[in-house]
Design a protein around this motif. Structure first.
Motif, short mmCIF file in Angstrom:
data_model
loop_
_atom_site.label_atom_id
_atom_site.label_comp_id
_atom_site.label_asym_id
_atom_site.label_seq_id
_atom_site.Cartn_x
_atom_site.Cartn_y
_atom_site.Cartn_z
N GLN A 154 11.95 45.76 43.48
CA GLN A 154 12.16 47.16 43.07
C GLN A 154 12.32 47.24 41.57
OE1 GLN A 154 12.13 49.83 45.31
NE2 GLN A 154 11.44 48.19 46.65
N GLN A 155 11.68 48.23 40.95
CA GLN A 155 11.89 48.47 39.53
C GLN A 155 13.23 49.17 39.35
OE1 GLN A 155 8.81 50.19 37.13
NE2 GLN A 155 7.20 49.15 38.28
N VAL A 156 14.05 48.62 38.46
CA VAL A 156 15.39 49.15 38.20
C VAL A 156 15.51 49.45 36.72
CG1 VAL A 156 17.87 48.65 38.31
CG2 VAL A 156 16.35 47.79 40.10
N ALA A 157 15.97 50.66 36.39
CA ALA A 157 16.24 51.07 35.01
C ALA A 157 17.68 50.73 34.70
CB ALA A 157 15.99 52.56 34.83
N VAL A 158 17.91 49.95 33.64
CA VAL A 158 19.24 49.47 33.28
C VAL A 158 19.58 50.03 31.90
CG1 VAL A 158 20.70 47.44 32.99
CG2 VAL A 158 18.75 47.35 34.56
N PHE A 159 20.73 50.70 31.78
CA PHE A 159 21.14 51.37 30.55
C PHE A 159 22.46 50.84 30.04
CE2 PHE A 159 18.47 54.28 32.89
CZ PHE A 159 17.62 54.75 31.91
N ASN A 160 22.59 50.77 28.73
CA ASN A 160 23.83 50.39 28.06
C ASN A 160 24.32 51.63 27.31
OD1 ASN A 160 25.86 49.41 26.41
ND2 ASN A 160 24.59 47.88 25.39
N ILE A 161 25.36 52.23 27.81
CA ILE A 161 25.93 53.43 27.21
C ILE A 161 27.34 53.09 26.74
CG2 ILE A 161 26.44 55.89 27.47
CD1 ILE A 161 23.51 55.24 28.04
N GLY A 162 27.50 52.89 25.45
CA GLY A 162 28.81 52.57 24.90
C GLY A 162 29.43 51.33 25.49
N GLY A 163 28.63 50.33 25.81
CA GLY A 163 29.15 49.09 26.40
C GLY A 163 29.28 49.13 27.91
N GLN A 164 29.13 50.30 28.51
CA GLN A 164 29.13 50.44 29.97
C GLN A 164 27.68 50.36 30.44
OE1 GLN A 164 31.85 50.84 32.02
NE2 GLN A 164 30.51 50.79 33.79
N VAL A 165 27.41 49.58 31.47
CA VAL A 165 26.05 49.40 31.95
C VAL A 165 25.86 50.12 33.28
CG1 VAL A 165 24.28 47.71 32.57
CG2 VAL A 165 25.90 47.21 30.73
N TYR A 166 24.74 50.82 33.40
CA TYR A 166 24.38 51.57 34.61
C TYR A 166 23.00 51.12 35.06
CZ TYR A 166 28.02 54.64 32.78
OH TYR A 166 29.19 55.13 32.30
N ALA A 167 22.75 51.14 36.36
CA ALA A 167 21.44 50.78 36.89
C ALA A 167 21.03 51.78 37.97
CB ALA A 167 21.47 49.37 37.46
N VAL A 168 19.85 52.35 37.80
CA VAL A 168 19.29 53.31 38.75
C VAL A 168 17.83 52.94 39.00
CG1 VAL A 168 20.83 55.21 38.09
CG2 VAL A 168 18.62 54.95 36.93
N GLY A 169 17.24 53.52 40.04
CA GLY A 169 15.83 53.29 40.30
C GLY A 169 14.99 53.77 39.12
N ASN A 170 13.92 53.05 38.84
CA ASN A 170 13.06 53.40 37.71
C ASN A 170 12.04 54.48 38.05
OD1 ASN A 170 12.36 52.90 34.95
ND2 ASN A 170 10.51 51.87 35.66
N ARG A 171 11.85 54.77 39.33
CA ARG A 171 10.85 55.75 39.76
C ARG A 171 11.42 57.16 39.69
NH1 ARG A 171 9.78 58.36 44.32
NH2 ARG A 171 7.63 58.98 44.73
N ASP A 172 10.75 58.01 38.90
CA ASP A 172 11.12 59.43 38.81
C ASP A 172 10.72 60.10 40.12
OD1 ASP A 172 11.15 62.21 38.39
OD2 ASP A 172 10.38 62.05 36.35
N PRO A 173 11.68 60.60 40.91
CA PRO A 173 11.34 61.18 42.20
C PRO A 173 10.52 62.47 42.11
CG PRO A 173 13.69 61.41 41.78
CD PRO A 173 13.13 60.59 40.67
N PHE A 174 10.51 63.12 40.97
CA PHE A 174 9.75 64.36 40.82
C PHE A 174 8.27 64.10 40.52
CE2 PHE A 174 14.09 65.79 40.08
CZ PHE A 174 14.15 66.91 40.89
N THR A 175 7.96 62.98 39.85
CA THR A 175 6.56 62.70 39.48
C THR A 175 6.00 61.46 40.15
OG1 THR A 175 7.16 61.33 37.58
CG2 THR A 175 6.94 63.72 37.20
N GLY A 176 6.87 60.56 40.63
CA GLY A 176 6.43 59.31 41.22
C GLY A 176 6.13 58.23 40.18
N ALA A 177 6.29 58.54 38.91
CA ALA A 177 6.01 57.57 37.84
C ALA A 177 7.24 56.70 37.59
CB ALA A 177 5.62 58.30 36.57
N ASN A 178 7.01 55.44 37.28
CA ASN A 178 8.09 54.50 36.98
C ASN A 178 8.42 54.57 35.49
OD1 ASN A 178 8.66 53.20 39.55
ND2 ASN A 178 6.55 52.52 39.42
N VAL A 179 9.25 55.57 35.13
CA VAL A 179 9.51 55.85 33.71
C VAL A 179 10.97 56.06 33.35
CG1 VAL A 179 7.23 56.89 33.34
CG2 VAL A 179 9.14 58.33 34.08
N MET A 180 11.88 55.98 34.30
CA MET A 180 13.27 56.34 34.01
C MET A 180 13.89 55.45 32.94
SD MET A 180 13.56 59.07 35.68
CE MET A 180 15.22 59.40 35.14
N SER A 181 13.47 54.19 32.83
CA SER A 181 14.03 53.31 31.80
C SER A 181 13.67 53.78 30.40
CB SER A 181 13.54 51.87 32.01
OG SER A 181 12.14 51.79 31.88
#
Length: 124
Positions: free
Chosen positions: A38-65
Motif C-alpha cells: 500500500q502507498q502510504v503518505a508520511v508527514f513530519n509536522i513539527g516533529g510529530q509524524v502522521y501516516a495516511v493512505g496516499n490515494r486521494d479518494p476523490f480522484t483516485g490519484a496517488n498524490v496525498m504525499s
C-alpha cells in the motif's frame, strides 16, 4: 521505497516496516512509502509524524504525499490537515476524515519513531 516488514521489540499488534529516517522528511512536507503493498503518505509536522493512505479518494490519484499541510480548528482544539494537490480536498491527519465530506476518509497508519527511524504499522 519498498521494505520488508519486521517487528521492533515494542510493537505487538502491528506488522512494522521501517520507511526512512525522520531527518529525511522535511518539516511540513510528506514522503511516500510502500508498506505491505500500500502507498502510504508520511508527514513530519513539527516533529510529530502522521501516516495516511496516499490515494486521494476523490480522484483516485496517488498524490496525498504531495499535499499541502496546515492546521485548522475544531471546537477549541487546533488540529493538523493535509490538502490534496489536485482538487484541494482537506483531510485530518490524525483521523483521516475528510473536512469536505464526512462520509469520505483516508486510511490512517500507526507510526513509531525508534532510533531516529520512522516505522509504519499495518494491522496483522
Amino acid at each position: 521505497m519498498t521494505l520488508n516488514p519486521t517487528s521492533p521489540p515494542s510493537a505487538p499488534p502491528f506488522a512494522w516496516a521501517p520507511v526512512c529516517a525522520l531527518r529525511d522528511i522535511l518539516p511540513g512536507l510528506g514522503v511516500c512509502a510502500l508498506v505491505e503493498g500500500q502507498q502510504v503518505a508520511v508527514f513530519n509536522i513539527g516533529g510529530q509524524v502522521y501516516a495516511v493512505g496516499n490515494r486521494d479518494p476523490f480522484t483516485g490519484a496517488n498524490v496525498m504525499s504531495r499535499g499541502l499541510t496546515g492546521s485548522y480548528t475544531r471546537g477549541d482544539v487546533s488540529r493538523v490537515k493535509v490538502t490534496s494537490p489536485l482538487l484541494k480536498h482537506a483531510f485530518d491527519l490524525e483521523t483521516g476524515e475528510s473536512l469536505d465530506d464526512p462520509t469520505v476518509q483516508l486510511p490512517t497508519y500507526a507510526v513509531r519513531i525508534e532510533g531516529g527511524d520512522v516505522w509504519i504499522g499495518s494491522a496483522v
